[in-house]
Write an enzyme that holds these catalytic residues in place. Structure first.
Site, PDB file in Angstrom:
ATOM      1  N   TYR A 142     -39.063 -38.608 -16.140  1.00 54.59           N
ATOM      2  CA  TYR A 142     -40.272 -38.392 -15.545  1.00 54.59           C
ATOM      3  C   TYR A 142     -40.264 -37.774 -14.086  1.00 54.59           C
ATOM      4  O   TYR A 142     -40.681 -38.042 -13.012  1.00 54.59           O
ATOM      5  CB  TYR A 142     -40.551 -39.971 -15.399  1.00 54.59           C
ATOM      6  N   GLY A 143     -39.750 -36.359 -14.323  1.00 59.32           N
ATOM      7  CA  GLY A 143     -39.600 -35.529 -13.256  1.00 59.32           C
ATOM      8  C   GLY A 143     -40.343 -34.812 -13.162  1.00 59.32           C
ATOM      9  O   GLY A 143     -41.816 -34.654 -13.661  1.00 59.32           O
ATOM     10  N   SER A 144     -39.995 -33.433 -12.935  1.00 59.43           N
ATOM     11  CA  SER A 144     -41.015 -32.145 -12.790  1.00 59.43           C
ATOM     12  C   SER A 144     -41.798 -32.024 -14.145  1.00 59.43           C
ATOM     13  O   SER A 144     -43.102 -32.217 -14.056  1.00 59.43           O
ATOM     14  CB  SER A 144     -40.303 -30.952 -12.421  1.00 59.43           C
TER      15      SER A 144
ATOM     16  N   SER B 283     -33.272 -45.655 -12.400  1.00 54.66           N
ATOM     17  CA  SER B 283     -34.112 -44.285 -11.924  1.00 54.66           C
ATOM     18  C   SER B 283     -35.051 -44.513 -10.855  1.00 54.66           C
ATOM     19  O   SER B 283     -35.823 -45.591 -10.974  1.00 54.66           O
ATOM     20  CB  SER B 283     -34.710 -43.950 -13.190  1.00 54.66           C
TER      21      SER B 283
ATOM     22  N   SER C  75     -37.461 -42.670 -10.806  1.00 53.55           N
ATOM     23  CA  SER C  75     -38.944 -42.190 -11.164  1.00 53.55           C
ATOM     24  C   SER C  75     -39.525 -43.479 -11.753  1.00 53.55           C
ATOM     25  O   SER C  75     -40.721 -43.345 -12.191  1.00 53.55           O
ATOM     26  CB  SER C  75     -38.565 -41.307 -12.164  1.00 53.55           C
TER      27      SER C  75
ATOM     28  N   ASP D 241     -31.132 -30.345 -18.184  1.00 55.31           N
ATOM     29  CA  ASP D 241     -30.369 -30.082 -19.331  1.00 55.31           C
ATOM     30  C   ASP D 241     -29.138 -30.350 -19.187  1.00 55.31           C
ATOM     31  O   ASP D 241     -28.291 -30.595 -20.518  1.00 55.31           O
ATOM     32  CB  ASP D 241     -30.315 -28.398 -19.204  1.00 55.31           C
TER      33      ASP D 241
ATOM     34  N   HIS E 138     -36.907 -26.466 -23.022  1.00 55.15           N
ATOM     35  CA  HIS E 138     -35.961 -25.446 -22.888  1.00 55.15           C
ATOM     36  C   HIS E 138     -35.004 -25.596 -23.979  1.00 55.15           C
ATOM     37  O   HIS E 138     -34.592 -26.738 -24.531  1.00 55.15           O
ATOM     38  CB  HIS E 138     -35.599 -25.417 -21.523  1.00 55.15           C
TER      39      HIS E 138
ATOM     40  N   GLY F 202     -43.531 -28.222 -13.428  1.00 53.53           N
ATOM     41  CA  GLY F 202     -44.220 -29.376 -13.890  1.00 53.53           C
ATOM     42  C   GLY F 202     -45.403 -29.639 -13.032  1.00 53.53           C
ATOM     43  O   GLY F 202     -46.628 -29.866 -13.349  1.00 53.53           O
TER      44      GLY F 202
ATOM     45  N   SER G  73     -49.883   0.418   1.931  1.00 53.33           N
ATOM     46  CA  SER G  73     -50.099   1.940   2.326  1.00 53.33           C
ATOM     47  C   SER G  73     -49.494   2.687   1.331  1.00 53.33           C
ATOM     48  O   SER G  73     -48.731   2.558   0.590  1.00 53.33           O
ATOM     49  CB  SER G  73     -49.525   1.944   3.628  1.00 53.33           C
TER      50      SER G  73
END
Ligand code: NDP
Ligand code: MG
Length: 332
Positions: A25-27, A51, A53, A83, A108, A134, A252
């Site tokens: 329950y992170g990002s 945890s 979270s 990961d 991922h 996230g 410029s």
């Protein structure tokens, strides 16, 4: 060109009446879980004992279970774990509770591509990878929009793996922006290459090199910081909004001329050669092997590199200058 899917192309009934376990329950985890819940799916959260979270997920109205119980309860298990811990959680808590026909979903492809996880053949293995952190995935969703996602299938046991993944992608809001089809291999290798050669590794070294050259030539660190780091955001925002041409249109003509004539002298053929070597290490699995071993050995080299980089003079002057600019927006 890759195939794109939008909400209208996706039949989400495949996940209705099913249970989705979001592990972590992170990002990514908090965003996936909340967006899926707001779209009417049944979601439970898997976390480890202790945890930090856990209370957050409970306060957001979720049932929080152990990874084992979440796996037992779910039809689809979404790996929103770091990961580097996915392999261990899979072996110890997910695998012993897997049933034929369940779906494993990844944000991922690293752990599947580099075989930290080797699911049995009677399991669907898919990916929905949002192309944003996230907190942006959640914030954009709350505004009625979505961030683009990648979809991939590594194993299609049910014959419905892609449809299941797309339904999940629609649930997290990806179908509002477009879901692009890719493979685990392409997503993982291009992601690693992007962060190493350009986004993280390339940019930080470019900043440090520019800063060091100005300091060596006797310029004040404050001026160097503004010119090679602070203003980067303004330039990147323009590129993000309208591509390289829009940035060049906004700066410029002197800057534009310097860009065309001097840029290629900095990023020359040697840099490209180095990039090709980095890509080869990713493709051969050499990078993954090194990073997995570094984790197994307790991250000593990683922690040393982190400390060393924290000491760079651009960080010291940056901290002082940012303290003078409390109005700097935090962007996630
Ligand atoms: P985070 O580090 O933000 O969150 C990880 C979560 O997993 C935390 O809630 C953490 O708990 C929890 N966790 C850690 N160990 C365990 C365990 N053993 N069992 C259960 N939960 C555990 O990870 P991210 O969201 O960044 O990454 C998740 C996945 O998403 C990865 O595959 C990543 O590559 C991918 N991804 C990430 C993106 C990003 O921008 N962050 C973008 C696209 C994909 P605690 O809070 O207690 O530490
Ligand atoms: Mg990336």
């Amino acid at each position: 060109m890759a195939i794109l899917y939008y909400d209208k192309d996706i039949d989400d009934s495949i996940l209705v009446d099913k249970t989705i376990a979001v592990l972590g329950y992170g990002s990514q985890g908090h965003a996936h879980a909340q967006n899926l819940k707001d779209n009417g799916y049944n979601v439970v959260i898997g976390l480890y004992e202790g945890s930090k979270s856990k209370s957050k997920a409970e306060n957001d109205g979720f049932e929080v279970l152990s990874n084992s119980d979440a796996t037992k309860k779910a039809d689809l298990i979404s790996f929103c774990l770091p990961d580097t811990v996915q392999g261990k959680v899979y072996k110890e808590e997910v695998l012993p509770n897997l049933r034929p026909g369940q779906t494993l979903l990844f944000a991922h492809g690293f752990t599947i591509l580099y075989e930290q996880i080797n699911p049995p053949k009677n399991i669907d293995v898919v990916m929905i990878a949002p192309k944003a952190p996230g907190h942006r995935v959640r914030a954009v969703f709350e505004r009625g929009l979505g961030v683009p996602c990648l979809v991939a299938v590594d194993n299609d046991f049910s014959g419905n793996a892609k449809n299941t993944a797309l339904a999940y992608g629609k649930g997290v809001g990806g179908g509002r922006a477009g879901i692009l089809e890719t493979t685990f291999k392409e997503e993982t290798e291009t992601d690693l290459f992007g962060e190493q050669a350009v986004l993280c590794g390339g940019v930080t070294e470019l900043i440090k090199a520019g800063f060091e050259v100005l300091i060596e030539a006797g310029y004040e660190p404050e001026s160097a910081y503004f010119e090679v780091l602070h203003e980067l955001k303004l330039i990147v925002d323009l590129i993000y909004q309208g591509g390289l041409g829009y940035m060049r249109y906004s700066v410029s003509e002197t800057a534009e001329y310097g860009d065309y004539t001097r840029g290629p002298k900095v990023i020359d053929d040697n840099v490209k050669e180095n990039m090709r070597a980095i890509l080869k290490q990713i493709q051969s699995g050499e990078f993954a092997k090194e990073w997995i071993a570094e984790n197994d050995e307790g991250l000593h080299r990683f922690n040393h590199l982190r400390k060393q980089n924290e000491k760079h003079p651009v960080e010291k002057v940056g901290k002082e200058l940012r303290d003078m600019m409390p109005w700097l927006e935090s962007t996630t």
